[in-house]
Design a protein around this motif. Structure first.
Motif, mmCIF file in Angstrom:
data_model
loop_
_atom_site.group_PDB
_atom_site.id
_atom_site.type_symbol
_atom_site.label_atom_id
_atom_site.label_comp_id
_atom_site.label_asym_id
_atom_site.label_seq_id
_atom_site.Cartn_x
_atom_site.Cartn_y
_atom_site.Cartn_z
ATOM 1 N N THR A 89 24.596 -34.177 25.744
ATOM 2 C CA THR A 89 23.417 -34.901 26.214
ATOM 3 C C THR A 89 22.890 -34.308 27.514
ATOM 4 O O THR A 89 23.638 -34.121 28.461
ATOM 5 C CB THR A 89 23.753 -36.396 26.430
ATOM 6 O OG1 THR A 89 24.226 -36.935 25.197
ATOM 7 C CG2 THR A 89 22.526 -37.171 26.878
ATOM 8 N N ARG A 90 21.600 -34.047 27.536
ATOM 9 C CA ARG A 90 20.987 -33.506 28.756
ATOM 10 C C ARG A 90 20.815 -34.616 29.786
ATOM 11 O O ARG A 90 20.540 -35.762 29.442
ATOM 12 C CB ARG A 90 19.620 -32.904 28.430
ATOM 13 C CG ARG A 90 19.725 -31.635 27.621
ATOM 14 C CD ARG A 90 18.348 -31.156 27.192
ATOM 15 N NE ARG A 90 18.450 -29.893 26.477
ATOM 16 C CZ ARG A 90 18.397 -28.706 27.072
ATOM 17 N NH1 ARG A 90 18.204 -28.624 28.378
ATOM 18 N NH2 ARG A 90 18.508 -27.594 26.372
ATOM 19 N N ARG A 91 20.988 -34.229 31.058
ATOM 20 C CA ARG A 91 20.842 -35.217 32.123
ATOM 21 C C ARG A 91 20.516 -34.506 33.438
ATOM 22 O O ARG A 91 20.528 -33.279 33.518
ATOM 23 C CB ARG A 91 22.108 -36.054 32.269
ATOM 24 C CG ARG A 91 23.367 -35.231 32.524
ATOM 25 C CD ARG A 91 24.563 -36.115 32.797
ATOM 26 N NE ARG A 91 24.842 -37.030 31.686
ATOM 27 C CZ ARG A 91 25.451 -36.663 30.551
ATOM 28 N NH1 ARG A 91 25.851 -35.421 30.393
ATOM 29 N NH2 ARG A 91 25.667 -37.523 29.598
ATOM 30 N N GLY A 92 20.221 -35.311 34.436
ATOM 31 C CA GLY A 92 19.943 -34.746 35.758
ATOM 32 C C GLY A 92 18.547 -34.172 35.855
ATOM 33 O O GLY A 92 17.856 -33.993 34.853
ATOM 34 N N GLN A 93 18.125 -33.885 37.079
ATOM 35 C CA GLN A 93 16.783 -33.339 37.281
ATOM 36 C C GLN A 93 16.619 -31.976 36.612
ATOM 37 O O GLN A 93 15.526 -31.589 36.241
ATOM 38 C CB GLN A 93 16.499 -33.203 38.778
ATOM 39 C CG GLN A 93 16.244 -34.539 39.446
ATOM 40 C CD GLN A 93 15.948 -34.376 40.915
ATOM 41 O OE1 GLN A 93 16.405 -33.428 41.554
ATOM 42 N NE2 GLN A 93 15.193 -35.313 41.465
ATOM 43 N N LEU A 94 17.714 -31.244 36.478
ATOM 44 C CA LEU A 94 17.615 -29.943 35.816
ATOM 45 C C LEU A 94 17.613 -30.073 34.299
ATOM 46 O O LEU A 94 17.406 -29.100 33.592
ATOM 47 C CB LEU A 94 18.756 -29.025 36.267
ATOM 48 C CG LEU A 94 18.803 -28.664 37.746
ATOM 49 C CD1 LEU A 94 19.901 -27.624 38.000
ATOM 50 C CD2 LEU A 94 17.470 -28.113 38.229
ATOM 51 N N ASN A 95 17.892 -31.293 33.829
ATOM 52 C CA ASN A 95 17.887 -31.554 32.393
ATOM 53 C C ASN A 95 18.844 -30.625 31.636
ATOM 54 O O ASN A 95 18.476 -30.002 30.640
ATOM 55 C CB ASN A 95 16.453 -31.430 31.846
ATOM 56 C CG ASN A 95 16.290 -32.113 30.508
ATOM 57 O OD1 ASN A 95 16.991 -33.102 30.223
ATOM 58 N ND2 ASN A 95 15.405 -31.601 29.672
ATOM 59 N N PHE A 96 20.036 -30.513 32.149
ATOM 60 C CA PHE A 96 21.087 -29.702 31.517
ATOM 61 C C PHE A 96 22.126 -30.615 30.890
ATOM 62 O O PHE A 96 22.478 -31.646 31.463
ATOM 63 C CB PHE A 96 21.836 -28.859 32.564
ATOM 64 C CG PHE A 96 21.134 -27.604 32.992
ATOM 65 C CD1 PHE A 96 19.808 -27.361 32.670
ATOM 66 C CD2 PHE A 96 21.816 -26.657 33.740
ATOM 67 C CE1 PHE A 96 19.175 -26.200 33.081
ATOM 68 C CE2 PHE A 96 21.193 -25.494 34.156
ATOM 69 C CZ PHE A 96 19.876 -25.258 33.830
ATOM 70 N N SER A 97 22.647 -30.202 29.767
ATOM 71 C CA SER A 97 23.860 -30.839 29.265
ATOM 72 C C SER A 97 25.034 -29.954 29.663
ATOM 73 O O SER A 97 24.855 -28.834 30.129
ATOM 74 C CB SER A 97 23.801 -30.959 27.744
ATOM 75 O OG SER A 97 23.916 -29.675 27.159
ATOM 76 N N CYS A 98 26.249 -30.470 29.459
ATOM 77 C CA CYS A 98 27.430 -29.623 29.693
ATOM 78 C C CYS A 98 27.304 -28.359 28.856
ATOM 79 O O CYS A 98 27.625 -27.257 29.290
ATOM 80 C CB CYS A 98 28.712 -30.353 29.282
ATOM 81 S SG CYS A 98 28.952 -31.968 30.036
ATOM 82 N N ALA A 99 26.806 -28.577 27.602
ATOM 83 C CA ALA A 99 26.736 -27.466 26.647
ATOM 84 C C ALA A 99 25.702 -26.419 27.047
ATOM 85 O O ALA A 99 25.846 -25.243 26.716
ATOM 86 C CB ALA A 99 26.413 -28.011 25.259
ATOM 87 N N THR A 100 24.660 -26.822 27.773
ATOM 88 C CA THR A 100 23.630 -25.862 28.156
ATOM 89 C C THR A 100 24.271 -24.674 28.870
ATOM 90 O O THR A 100 23.959 -23.519 28.589
ATOM 91 C CB THR A 100 22.589 -26.523 29.100
ATOM 92 O OG1 THR A 100 22.162 -27.742 28.518
ATOM 93 C CG2 THR A 100 21.406 -25.611 29.325
ATOM 94 N N CYS A 101 25.165 -24.990 29.802
ATOM 95 C CA CYS A 101 25.830 -23.916 30.541
ATOM 96 C C CYS A 101 27.038 -23.370 29.790
ATOM 97 O O CYS A 101 27.212 -22.168 29.687
ATOM 98 C CB CYS A 101 26.290 -24.415 31.913
ATOM 99 S SG CYS A 101 24.924 -24.686 33.059
ATOM 100 N N HIS A 102 27.886 -24.266 29.311
ATOM 101 C CA HIS A 102 29.231 -23.835 28.927
ATOM 102 C C HIS A 102 29.400 -23.554 27.429
ATOM 103 O O HIS A 102 30.466 -23.121 27.008
ATOM 104 C CB HIS A 102 30.260 -24.846 29.426
ATOM 105 C CG HIS A 102 30.239 -24.972 30.928
ATOM 106 N ND1 HIS A 102 30.709 -23.985 31.749
ATOM 107 C CD2 HIS A 102 29.752 -25.943 31.739
ATOM 108 C CE1 HIS A 102 30.546 -24.355 33.022
ATOM 109 N NE2 HIS A 102 29.960 -25.536 33.035
ATOM 110 N N VAL A 103 28.337 -23.822 26.643
ATOM 111 C CA VAL A 103 28.362 -23.401 25.242
ATOM 112 C C VAL A 103 27.276 -22.343 25.018
ATOM 113 O O VAL A 103 27.535 -21.274 24.481
ATOM 114 C CB VAL A 103 28.133 -24.603 24.287
ATOM 115 C CG1 VAL A 103 28.022 -24.114 22.847
ATOM 116 C CG2 VAL A 103 29.273 -25.602 24.423
#
Lengths: 286, 163, 103
Positions: free
Chosen positions: A191-205
């Motif tokens: 799930t994307r969240r935060g002002q940067l609209n990143f999920s955990c997976a955005t970076c680490h997958v």
């Protein structure tokens, strides 16, 4: 629940992989952790064909030659050494009531880190190692430690050290609540969240091995096997709790409190899909 | 200062014993007679460590300038994973090495570490240093009374002086 | 209190390789804390290794050496079971010393 968030492209890709790998999956919304774990590993080994499966536990150091050399250099006398020693000392020192940490754990707490977190069917919740340690303290009349660093990092460093090389062995009991906790953790992860609209997976997958600003991103596969870690960026040790909360802050989201249900569940999910990969903690990271 | 400082002549360091009066061999033109900062031992080259420029620090430390040498092997990463901890190793095939120093040209104070190599100790040192930003890492080796150096640029993307 | 110094000294017969890791903040004096106040300098200035009554390695350090500093060197000789003495003194005059066995 916003559907647009749930169906992040990576989530879809992984889901597709999961279904492909699990012909027995009948309903589109069936939860199949075993198939998830298989697809998760396949995604990473396909993406990084040169990296051996067990090397994913070394995070960014498995992704970049220059970093790998600096890591080898550091491992000659690793920066987590002091924390590890402190943890060993604390672990063997009795509480005021004469009991010690070992009394709270199976096998006196030695060589068991790979079994955490586990699902407690009595309580109906995920129990992490950090949570179990603080409960152990409180049950013996000692005040709990901060979850993010210092003593908690030292204790978990020692417990991880006694389990080095043992493969993650996370179990999901036949209990709908356990499956729900797993599913909830997975959802949190994608799930994307935060002002940067990143999920955990955005970076680490999606982007492991690539640089985000100056840092090389670690692959999600095996990321918890190395916990706790000495990060040069922190100039010190940090626990799984610290990793989750600081990740949330970095994407400019508001972190939960350490050991809130969301973090416990995401730790459950992330550990389960790394089943079979060896415990490598305590680790050192940039 | 003899060119052949074979190390047996080096004063024994007595940090914790507080015995004074040993000669300040091996420290070049550091002023004699200044009060030792701590218990008497080889004087800590305070001024050299306060210099902004690497040239000034080298001059204060060894009283001479260094010439380039390809007999010094400097192992340093191309890109430092974090400026707070940059592993740097040096070895040399020069004979009669008596000292090895590490400097980072762009650090607020260039001189990072200065090692004395008594006779019988290998001319080889590894350590971990801080780098404020991308910079040349300079290594100076004193051998046979002469000064040699080599350098390598290390890129720093996360500075080691930001905490 | 436990020693701040960890030493691994290994003899290969001909030479002894020494690695040391020391617990020390190595504050350079150039860093500000969360409140924006400069953290005053506090770093190890001198470190010595003695074997058989003789200095085998001596370091002068500035604030540019990393936190929890590490150093590695090697010297000729050194027998298994012998003592290696390590001492440091920092910019506040604090000291620590330890004696390690060569393995």
């Amino acid at each position: 629940m916003r559907p647009a968030i749930r169906f992040a492209s990576i989530g879809l890709a992984l889901a597709a992989l999961a279904y492909a790998a699990a012909p027995s999956a009948t309903a589109a919304d069936a939860v199949d952790p075993v198939a998830d774990a298989k697809a998760f590993k396949k995604y990473f080994t396909d993406k990084f064909p040169k990296v051996k499966l067990e090397d994913f536990v070394n995070g960014p150091y498995s992704m970049d030659e220059g970093l790998h050399q600096q890591w080898q250099e550091k491992e000659q006398f690793p920066p987590y050494e002091f924390s590890l020693e402190l943890g060993k000392e604390m672990f063997s020192k009795p509480f005021k009531n004469g009991k010690s940490y070992g009394d709270c754990f199976p096998n006196k707490g030695i060589g068991i880190r790979q079994n955490y977190p586990y699902f407690d069917e009595k309580e109906g919740k995920v129990i992490t190692l950090e949570l179990a340690l603080n409960r152990c303290r409180e049950a013996n009349g000692e005040p709990p430690f901060s979850y993010v660093k210092d003593e908690m990092a030292a204790l978990t460093a020692y417990m991880a050290f006694t389990s080095r090389g043992k493969p993650f062995d996370i179990k999901i009991p036949n209990d709908p609540r356990a499956l729900a906790a797993y599913e909830n953790g997975k959802e949190y992860f994608y799930t994307r969240r935060g002002q940067l609209n990143f999920s955990c997976a955005t970076c680490h997958v999606q982007s492991p091995g690539e640089r985000i600003r100056a840092e090389v991103l670690a692959p999600a596969l095996g990321i918890l096997n190395a916990m706790p870690i000495y990060r040069s960026e922190w100039s010190g040790m940090g626990t799984t709790s610290r990793r989750f909360t600081s990740c949330n802050s970095q994407i400019r989201g508001v972190p939960f409190s350490p050991q809130d249900d969301e973090y416990r569940n995401v730790e459950y999910y992330l550990s389960f899909v790394s089943n079979g990969l060896p415990i490598s903690g305590p680790g050192a990271r940039p | 200062m003899t060119g052949k400082n074979n190390g047996f002549a080096l004063p024994r360091r007595v940090i914790l014993q507080g015995v004074a009066s040993v000669a300040l061999l091996g420290l070049g033109k550091i002023a004699f007679g200044a009060a030792p900062a701590f218990a008497a031992n080889d004087k800590y080259p305070d001024e050299a460590f306060k210099q902004k420029s690497s040239d000034d620090a080298i001059k204060l430390l060894y009283g001479k300038t260094a010439e380039k040498s390809d007999k010094i092997k400097l192992d340093a990463p191309e890109i430092a994973e974090n400026g707070a901890v940059v592993p740097i190793a040096v070895s040399s095939t020069l004979s009669d090495v008596t000292a090895i120093a590490f400097l980072v040209a762009e650090n607020p104070n260039a001189l990072v570490a200065a090692y004395k190599i008594p006779a019988g100790t290998m001319p080889s040192v590894a350590n971990r240093i801080k780098m404020a930003r991308t910079s040349n890492v300079i290594v100076v080796v004193e051998a046979g009374g002469k000064l040699y150096s080599t350098s390598k640029e290390v890129k720093v993307t996360v500075g080691g002086c930001g905490g | 209190m436990a020693s701040t110094i960890r030493v691994r000294a290994t003899s290969s017969g001909e030479t002894t390789e020494v690695q040391a890791l020391i617990q020390h903040p190595m504050d350079s004096g150039f860093i500000k804390d969360a409140k924006g106040e400069t953290i005053p300098p506090h770093f190890i200035q001198q470190l010595t290794f003695e074997y058989d009554g003789k200095v085998v390695f001596a370091a002068d350090w500035g604030g540019g050496v990393s936190k929890d500093p590490y150093v590695k060197f090697a010297f000729k000789g050194g027998k298994k079971g012998d003592d290696l003495k390590v001492s440091w003194v920092d910019s506040k005059g604090k000291t620590d010393t330890t004696t390690a066995k060569i393995l």
